[in-house]
Design a protein around this motif. Structure first.
Motif, mmCIF file in Angstrom:
data_model
loop_
_atom_site.group_PDB
_atom_site.id
_atom_site.type_symbol
_atom_site.label_atom_id
_atom_site.label_comp_id
_atom_site.label_asym_id
_atom_site.label_seq_id
_atom_site.Cartn_x
_atom_site.Cartn_y
_atom_site.Cartn_z
ATOM 1 N N GLN A 210 0.851 -1.192 0.000
ATOM 2 C CA GLN A 210 0.000 0.000 0.000
ATOM 3 C C GLN A 210 0.886 1.240 0.000
ATOM 4 O O GLN A 210 1.761 1.379 0.850
ATOM 5 N N ARG A 231 -2.508 8.713 2.454
ATOM 6 C CA ARG A 231 -2.633 7.570 1.543
ATOM 7 C C ARG A 231 -3.364 8.029 0.288
ATOM 8 O O ARG A 231 -4.391 8.697 0.371
ATOM 9 N N LEU A 233 -5.861 7.775 -2.559
ATOM 10 C CA LEU A 233 -7.104 7.023 -2.759
ATOM 11 C C LEU A 233 -7.390 6.802 -4.236
ATOM 12 O O LEU A 233 -8.007 5.815 -4.619
ATOM 13 N N ILE A 245 -6.019 10.897 1.631
ATOM 14 C CA ILE A 245 -6.613 11.036 2.967
ATOM 15 C C ILE A 245 -5.498 10.985 4.013
ATOM 16 O O ILE A 245 -4.544 10.205 3.882
ATOM 17 N N THR A 246 -5.607 11.824 5.035
ATOM 18 C CA THR A 246 -4.584 11.812 6.090
ATOM 19 C C THR A 246 -4.783 10.610 7.007
ATOM 20 O O THR A 246 -5.917 10.170 7.234
ATOM 21 N N LEU A 247 -3.677 10.082 7.488
ATOM 22 C CA LEU A 247 -3.700 8.869 8.309
ATOM 23 C C LEU A 247 -3.165 9.153 9.715
ATOM 24 O O LEU A 247 -2.376 10.077 9.911
ATOM 25 N N ALA A 248 -3.577 8.321 10.643
ATOM 26 C CA ALA A 248 -3.003 8.342 11.996
ATOM 27 C C ALA A 248 -2.241 7.046 12.188
ATOM 28 O O ALA A 248 -2.847 5.974 12.213
ATOM 29 N N ASP A 249 -0.934 7.129 12.234
ATOM 30 C CA ASP A 249 -0.136 5.924 12.411
ATOM 31 C C ASP A 249 1.218 6.353 12.983
ATOM 32 O O ASP A 249 2.023 6.983 12.289
ATOM 33 N N VAL A 325 -7.177 13.789 11.275
ATOM 34 C CA VAL A 325 -7.070 12.479 10.613
ATOM 35 C C VAL A 325 -8.346 12.249 9.811
ATOM 36 O O VAL A 325 -9.439 12.585 10.258
ATOM 37 N N GLY A 326 -8.166 11.676 8.610
ATOM 38 C CA GLY A 326 -9.335 11.454 7.758
ATOM 39 C C GLY A 326 -9.695 12.677 6.933
ATOM 40 O O GLY A 326 -10.735 12.721 6.303
#
Lengths: 352, 99
Positions: A210, A231, A233, A245-249, A325-326
């Motif tokens: 991914q 990520r 889309l 889209i923004t991610l939380a990791d 996030v999101g």
């Protein structure tokens, strides 16, 4: 652009106005800068071609000057910038193309003498993360990167594929890439990429997974002032993000921090990553500048271009931690309407 | 490609058995049945019954109680409910949404 703002006026020059299907970051950088809470900005666009869409986005760009191509060298660039400086009180310059960075970094002292500030990586940093040096860079800093090797001629393709395996990723020195599954495809892609970008190309081991990107800002002393993972889309047929889209990791943020700390990175950067099925994060590419989706960082609460502007002006910038996030972006195509007289002015006189 | 899945637990045939349907704590759900994984960016759409089940599990409701309620509200045999419940669990696990 008339203004009634009480904020201090500042003139900023920005390159990368080619907001096309393979976009430069300039328009997104300007959009984020326009939301700076610190300055009332006059934006000077710097273009290479007369049909770069940003030139005609008059609500974002106050005036545009054309620049000589990077291949013209530093002397021609300096001469042009000195001319621009005579007409516009440019205090900060933000270059956004990989291929032009060498010249702008090299000209740092002369630009300062003209009163133009930048906040760029050093030449050593620029070269260390070059696609040709990525494997050594990864080994030196303990970062996971795919095996790669330079390709100077199509005759090297078969042996390279035998080592790295199919499919193989062929990359231009600065831009563009192709995933090829056979020697015939590889030869065709080699001819196209070498014709467009010159040699060497870079052959890189294909990594499945991914795709994730991180936009970041390093303070030059090892601190990551901001990092926002995204990520893709939807991607175009050239692999460019059309929605994201923004991610939380935490693992992604830790990787960005590790990169900035290991390199003492100075300025904007983008890490292009692949998360494999075994959850390993592999760095496919390190871009020494903001990406074209950089406005998403501002929309998510970490305005990286505005922070870079402060750094260029030697103003303090706190580490930014929270972001939404999101938060998503969906890019769109829009037909700008202009007049032939404006186009002629850019094409013939080099400014608008 | 945008990732956008649909969970298949439709009213005519839900089911029920042993239950370990615990969503990861970071997974966001909405009343409308949207599920968002902030670590991967994946979005999902659950149909109304699946959304209801997820909402109830998030509040800590016991699986047996949820299944008993479904059996009471819908015209579904216990065996079918079990099968569909397992299907839902398998999908949630495949989509990496379970703890």
């Amino acid at each position: 652009m008339p203004t009634t703002s009480a904020l201090p006026r500042l003139t900023v020059a920005v390159t990368g106005l080619n907001a096309t299907d393979s976009p430069g970051p300039g328009v997104a950088v300007i959009r984020a800068l326009r939301e700076s809470p610190d300055f009332d900005l006059r934006i000077i666009g710097l273009s290479y071609e007369a049909l770069e869409p940003g030139i005609y986005l008059r609500e974002l760009v106050d005036k545009t000057f054309q620049l000589p191509y990077p291949s013209a060298g530093t002397a021609a660039l300096l001469e042009r910038l000195a001319h621009i400086r005579q007409q516009e009180d440019v205090a900060v310059l933000i270059p956004n193309f990989d291929a032009e960075l060498y010249n702008f970094i090299k000209l740092g002292p002369q630009l300062r003498a003209l009163g133009i500030h930048t906040f760029l990586p050093t030449l050593a940093q620029l070269e260390a993360r070059d696609k040709l040096n990525l494997a050594a860079f990864g080994a030196a800093h303990g970062l996971s990167v795919p095996t790669s090797r330079p390709l100077h001629s199509a005759a090297e393709l078969l042996a390279t594929a035998e080592t790295l395996g199919w499919p193989l990723v062929l990359k231009g020195r600065y831009y563009d890439a192709a995933v090829v599954h056979s020697l015939a495809q590889a030869e065709q892609a080699f001819a196209r990429l070498a014709g467009q970008w010159g040699v060497p190309l870079i052959a890189q081991q294909f990594v499945a997974g991914q795709e994730i990107n991180i936009a970041g800002l390093g303070d030059g002393h090892g601190r990551t002032l901001s990092a926002v993972p995204m990520r893709k889309l939807t991607i175009t047929d050239r692999g460019k993000a059309w929605a994201g889209i923004t991610l939380a990791d935490e693992a992604l943020l830790a990787l960005a921090r590790r990169f900035a700390e290991a390199t003492s990175w100075r300025g904007g950067f983008e890490l292009e990553l692949m998360r494999t099925t075994s959850d390993e994060l592999v760095i496919l590419e390190i871009n020494p500048r903001f990406p074209a989706w950089i406005y998403l960082t501002a929309a998510a609460g970490q305005n990286q271009p505005a922070a870079l502007l402060r750094l260029a002006m030697s103003l303090p910038v706190m580490e930014m931690e929270d972001y939404a996030v999101g938060k998503m972006f969906v890019r769109y195509a829009w037909d700008l309407i202009t007049d032939h007289t404006e186009f002629q002015q850019v094409a013939a006189l080099g400014e608008l | 490609m945008t990732t956008f899945y649909r969970l298949n637990l439709l009213p005519p045939h839900p089911s029920l058995p042993f239950f370990r349907m615990k969503l990861k704590p970071n997974i966001a759900t909405s009343d409308a049945g949207f599920i968002f994984n902030p670590a991967t960016g994946d979005s999902f759409a659950a149909n109304p019954l699946a959304a209801d089940i997820l909402a109830r599990t998030k509040t800590g409701q016991d699986a047996a109680a949820i299944k008993a309620d479904i059996l009471e509200r819908y015209d579904v045999a216990p065996g079918q409910l079990e099968k569909d419940w397992d299907d839902l669990l398998a999908q949630l696990r495949d989509f990496n949404l379970l703890d």
